[in-house]
Structure formats: structure tokens, C-alpha cells
Write a protein that holds these residues in place. Structure first.
Motif, PDB file in Angstrom:
ATOM      1  N   TYR A 149       0.828  -1.205   0.000  1.00 24.92           N
ATOM      2  CA  TYR A 149       0.000   0.000   0.000  1.00 24.92           C
ATOM      3  C   TYR A 149       0.868   1.263   0.000  1.00 24.92           C
ATOM      4  CZ  TYR A 149      -3.925  -3.060   1.081  1.00 24.92           C
ATOM      5  OH  TYR A 149      -4.887  -4.039   1.025  1.00 24.92           O
ATOM      6  N   GLN A 150       1.950   1.232  -0.772  1.00 29.80           N
ATOM      7  CA  GLN A 150       2.853   2.378  -0.793  1.00 29.80           C
ATOM      8  C   GLN A 150       2.249   3.602  -1.470  1.00 29.80           C
ATOM      9  OE1 GLN A 150       6.334   1.592  -3.241  1.00 29.80           O
ATOM     10  NE2 GLN A 150       5.223   0.009  -4.380  1.00 29.80           N
ATOM     11  N   ASN A 151       1.201   3.396  -2.265  1.00 26.85           N
ATOM     12  CA  ASN A 151       0.542   4.532  -2.917  1.00 26.85           C
ATOM     13  C   ASN A 151      -0.472   5.229  -2.010  1.00 26.85           C
ATOM     14  OD1 ASN A 151       1.964   4.106  -5.317  1.00 26.85           O
ATOM     15  ND2 ASN A 151       0.436   2.626  -6.059  1.00 26.85           N
ATOM     16  N   PHE A 152      -0.653   4.696  -0.802  1.00 27.44           N
ATOM     17  CA  PHE A 152      -1.601   5.290   0.148  1.00 27.44           C
ATOM     18  C   PHE A 152      -0.820   6.058   1.224  1.00 27.44           C
ATOM     19  CE2 PHE A 152      -4.185   2.205  -1.908  1.00 27.44           C
ATOM     20  CZ  PHE A 152      -5.506   2.594  -1.745  1.00 27.44           C
ATOM     21  N   THR A 153      -1.205   7.308   1.441  1.00 27.39           N
ATOM     22  CA  THR A 153      -0.555   8.131   2.462  1.00 27.39           C
ATOM     23  C   THR A 153      -0.968   7.651   3.851  1.00 27.39           C
ATOM     24  OG1 THR A 153      -0.611  10.042   0.977  1.00 27.39           O
ATOM     25  CG2 THR A 153      -0.252  10.476   3.325  1.00 27.39           C
ATOM     26  N   PRO A 154      -0.005   7.315   4.720  1.00 24.64           N
ATOM     27  CA  PRO A 154      -0.359   6.788   6.044  1.00 24.64           C
ATOM     28  C   PRO A 154      -0.702   7.886   7.042  1.00 24.64           C
ATOM     29  CG  PRO A 154       2.012   6.794   5.788  1.00 24.64           C
ATOM     30  CD  PRO A 154       1.454   7.286   4.476  1.00 24.64           C
ATOM     31  N   ILE A 155      -1.690   7.605   7.884  1.00 27.88           N
ATOM     32  CA  ILE A 155      -2.064   8.488   8.996  1.00 27.88           C
ATOM     33  C   ILE A 155      -2.232   7.594  10.234  1.00 27.88           C
ATOM     34  CG2 ILE A 155      -3.745  10.130   9.892  1.00 27.88           C
ATOM     35  CD1 ILE A 155      -4.570  10.703   7.021  1.00 27.88           C
ATOM     36  N   ILE A 202       6.280   0.029  15.971  1.00 27.90           N
ATOM     37  CA  ILE A 202       5.881   0.681  14.718  1.00 27.90           C
ATOM     38  C   ILE A 202       5.953   2.191  14.955  1.00 27.90           C
ATOM     39  CG2 ILE A 202       4.016   1.005  13.054  1.00 27.90           C
ATOM     40  CD1 ILE A 202       3.095  -1.838  13.692  1.00 27.90           C
ATOM     41  N   SER A 203       6.853   2.863  14.276  1.00 29.22           N
ATOM     42  CA  SER A 203       7.231   4.239  14.626  1.00 29.22           C
ATOM     43  C   SER A 203       6.049   5.200  14.637  1.00 29.22           C
ATOM     44  CB  SER A 203       8.315   4.743  13.662  1.00 29.22           C
ATOM     45  OG  SER A 203       7.852   4.670  12.321  1.00 29.22           O
ATOM     46  N   GLY A 204       5.189   5.153  13.623  1.00 31.88           N
ATOM     47  CA  GLY A 204       4.057   6.078  13.567  1.00 31.88           C
ATOM     48  C   GLY A 204       3.110   5.891  14.735  1.00 31.88           C
ATOM     49  N   ASN A 205       2.865   4.645  15.093  1.00 33.73           N
ATOM     50  CA  ASN A 205       1.973   4.364  16.223  1.00 33.73           C
ATOM     51  C   ASN A 205       2.602   4.785  17.547  1.00 33.73           C
ATOM     52  OD1 ASN A 205       1.178   1.873  18.365  1.00 33.73           O
ATOM     53  ND2 ASN A 205      -0.535   2.895  17.343  1.00 33.73           N
TER      54      ASN A 205
END
Length: 429
Positions: free
Chosen positions: A161-167, A274-277
Motif C-alpha cells: 500500500y505504498q501509494n496510500f498516504t499513512p495516517i 511501529i514508529s508512527g503508532n
């Protein structure tokens, strides 16, 4: 007694007190407690609060119902200035319902809280209402999976899912505050909610706020990550009991989809590196800015109940001379025995008032004395102190050094009733 108490609860305390003996009689009948039992012990043993506690809670609940229903006749009610002046000038005047509730709300720090309005949604049962979410980790048990494996799984997932911007979104709750955070590619947001908000509301609010931030930009592909499985599962099906903010998420998602947005949701495990979390979790815990948003009615009700319960517990903590307090320090519902006679005996022993030890109060007679120790007969003396029964204690309890808590706690000693029959006290309770 609950029925109509929202109305009659404004009566003077001298009038309301007339209901207390009826309530206490009912508690004694239900529990089998002896007639001389202290009312504080009745409340705690039955885990049933006082009528004043109930009236306060139900009055606030009714007021919240008024606030949450825009169509309620009193939703926009403003108290007459004349009535307010009269109540200030003459404190003996019976206060109106809104005056009484405003004092409760002020003491609970709820005077400025706004509640989420209740809106009827007409759902078509033949159509599905909800959003599915991704869960690439569902086949892994967190207790038996190393954080490195989760990190690799997430890296593989991002490849797909690299084409999806993560939030990344997260919520946090401690004893004093509730907060949430959103982590975007180039920015972060974190806010404090009202303390009455639940952790579930914080998680849902974080997702809703992320969608709101997305809506201000151009259409694109986004994927929202949350470590709250319950929040994501609540979005998969919609019904009349759904969280009101969940419905707002689904409506906003539908609007964004019609504008060309593609938005996915995904569950990720917490505290696995997981860095974002991890960043969202830290930001949520350290949030300082306030976010003025309405609070779901159910959250406020639970908050009010917890405050009232805390006050009840604080009052119980001060009853150091109460016999039951030495056994049951925390107010909680303990299981009752299936046989009524045994349950009555256990209740009277815990409260410390039995027919043998306290009948003299009703008959105006001297208190019974122990012939061996020449002291007053009490439950404590009979079960623990009197040396005449040491042999029976060793035989039944395998010890002569016991406490009332050891024998009468939530899970009472299995040989308690055998011991009582052996010493001839069972039939006298």
C-alpha cells in the motif's frame, strides 16, 4: 422510589427523609440483615447506594437527556430571572429542577460540558452500513509474537500500500484527562478532551479528526492506522446503538468518497515498535491543548456514576469503627449464597449484628457476656478471640490465629458453617 424522583427530588430534606426507613427495611428484607444493623453497612453489603445518591444520579441523567434531544420542550429552556432572584433572596424556597441540577454539575465539573445530540438515523435493513478494515496481523498472537516480526509484517504491508498516504491515530486516558493524537506525513496534532470522555471516544475522535483534516485537501489515497480494534469494529456495522461519532465517521467517509478520495482503515498492534503508532501514543499522552467537542451522553453518565461511587467509597473509608469495614473495605457486589438461610447467616456475621449479640438493644436488656472471658459477646470474640473455641478453630480452620477477613471475605471459609454448628452458635445468629 426512583419513579418520579426527578420531580419530587426538589422537596425539602425533612420530607425526603421519610422515604429512607422504607428503603432500609427493603434492604434488610433482601439481605436478611438484623434489625439493628447500621444503614451504612446495609448499603455496602447490598452494594445499593442511598436514595439521595440515586436521586442525584437520575436527576443528572434526565438533564443530560434534555440536552441531547434538540426536540425536547426544555432543550432551550432558560430559567426565569425572577425565580433566580427569589431563590437567592430566600434560600428556604424549594429550588427548581434546573437550579438543583446546576449545583450538581458544578460540583462534578460538568457545568460547561456539551453533549452530542441524539439524531434518529433511518437505516435501510436491506443495505449494509459500515466500513471494512484491513488486518494483516490477525493470524498472529501478540503474546507469542516478537515485536520484530510485527515490524517486518508492517513493512511488507506498506510495500503493498505504498501509494496510500499513512495516517496514525491513537487515544489515551488517565485518571485526570482524556486525549488523542493524529500523526500525518508532515505534521502532528494532539488535543485533550473532557475528562468524562472514555478511551473509546478518544480513539473514535482521533479517526474522525483525521478524516476532517483530510477533507481540507485535494482528493488522494489515504490509509488510517489505529491500534483500537474495538473502534474499527464499531465501524463495520451500523445500528441504533452505535456510538454517535461512529455514525459521523461513516457519513464523512461517504462524502469524501463521492469527491474522489480513497480512504482505507487498518488495525495495527500497539507497543511493538511501529514508529508512527509509537509517536501517536506519546503525543496523545502528552497533549496539552484543549479540544472543545461535545461528549457522548453515555460517557457523561458513566463519569457521573464513577464520581458518585468515589464519594461513597471515600465516606466508607472514614467508617473505621464499623464492623463490616474491616472485612469489606472496597464497595463491590459480592456473590450471594444459593441457600437463603446460609446467606442470611453470612450477612449478619459480616455486618457484626446477630440475634444473639444484639437482641438486647431491642429488648432493653444488658449485653450478653462471655462466661469464660467476662467480656461482651461479639462476632469477633466468638469467631476469633475466645480461647474456649481454639480446639474447634484448629479442627475446622487448621489454625487458631485467624482474622475476620480470612473467614468472612468475598469467598468465605468453606468450614465456616461447620464451625458455627460445632460451637452451637449457628442457631443463635
Amino acid at each position: 422510589m426512583d419513579y418520579g424522583c426527578v420531580i419530587y427530588g426538589s422537596a425539602r430534606q425533612s420530607v425526603l427523609k421519610k422515604l429512607d426507613p422504607i428503603h432500609h427495611s427493603a434492604l434488610r428484607l433482601c439481605s436478611g440483615a438484623f434489625r439493628t444493623s447500621p444503614v451504612e453497612s446495609l448499603y455496602v453489603e447490598c452494594c445499593e447506594p442511598s436514595l439521595d445518591y440515586r436521586r442525584t444520579m437520575l436527576a443528572i441523567h434526565f438533564y443530560l437527556k434534555i440536552l441531547s434531544h434538540p426536540g425536547h420542550p426544555f432543550h432551550t429552556h432558560k430559567q426565569s430571572q425572577l425565580i433566580l432572584r427569589l431563590q437567592r433572596a430566600r434560600p428556604s424556597v424549594i429550588p427548581s429542577f434546573f437550579t438543583r441540577v446546576s449545583k450538581f454539575l458544578n460540583s462534578f465539573n460538568l457545568d460547561s460540558v456539551q453533549v452530542v445530540p441524539t439524531i434518529k438515523y433511518h437505516l435501510t435493513p436491506w443495505n449494509s452500513h459500515g466500513l471494512n478494515f484491513l488486518n494483516p496481523f490477525k493470524t498472529f498472537d501478540k503474546a507469542n509474537t516478537a515485536p520484530e516480526i510485527y515490524q517486518q509484517l508492517f513493512a511488507d504491508h506498506r510495500e503493498v500500500y505504498q501509494n496510500f498516504t499513512p495516517i496514525f491515530t491513537d487515544g489515551s486516558k488517565c485518571s485526570s484527562c482524556t486525549s488523542f493524537a493524529c500523526v500525518f506525513i508532515n505534521s502532528t496534532l494532539s488535543f485533550q478532551l473532557h475528562p468524562s470522555c472514555s478511551i473509546f471516544t478518544a480513539e473514535i475522535t482521533a479517526i474522525l479528526h483525521a478524516l476532517s483534516q483530510i477533507s481540507s485537501g485535494p482528493p488522494d489515497n489515504y490509509i488510517i492506522y489505529s491500534d483500537s480494534l474495538s473502534a474499527l469494529e464499531s465501524m463495520t456495522s451500523l445500528n441504533r446503538f452505535s456510538h454517535p461519532l461512529t455514525i459521523n465517521i461513516l457519513e464523512l467517509h461517504d462524502r469524501l468518497s463521492t469527491k474522489g478520495f480513497t480512504i482505507l482503515f487498518c488495525w495495527i498492534p500497539s507497543h511493538v515498535g511501529i514508529s508512527g503508532n509509537e509517536l501517536a501514543d506519546n503525543l496523545a499522552r502528552s497533549a496539552t491543548n484543549s479540544f472543545n467537542s461535545p461528549v457522548p451522553v453515555n460517557d457523561v453518565k458513566k463519569y457521573v456514576k464513577s464520581i458518585l461511587r468515589s464519594k461513597w467509597q471515600a465516606q466508607w473509608d472514614l467508617k473505621n469503627t464499623n464492623k463490616l469495614q474491616s472485612i469489606k473495605r472496597l464497595i463491590d457486589c459480592w456473590p450471594s449464597l444459593p441457600i437463603r438461610k446460609l446467606d442470611t447467616v453470612l450477612t449478619r456475621l459480616r455486618i457484626g449484628h446477630t440475634r444473639f449479640t444484639h437482641r438486647h438493644l431491642l429488648l432493653g436488656e444488658p449485653a450478653p457476656l462471655c462466661t469464660a472471658c467476662q467480656c461482651q459477646m461479639t462476632v469477633l470474640h466468638i469467631l476469633i478471640e475466645c480461647p474456649r473455641f481454639d480446639l474447634q478453630r484448629i479442627r475446622c480452620f487448621h489454625s487458631s490465629c485467624m482474622t475476620l477477613g480470612d473467614i468472612l471475605h468475598k469467598d468465605h471459609h468453606p468450614q465456616l458453617f461447620t464451625f458455627l454448628r460445632t460451637i452451637g452458635f449457628y442457631s443463635l445468629i
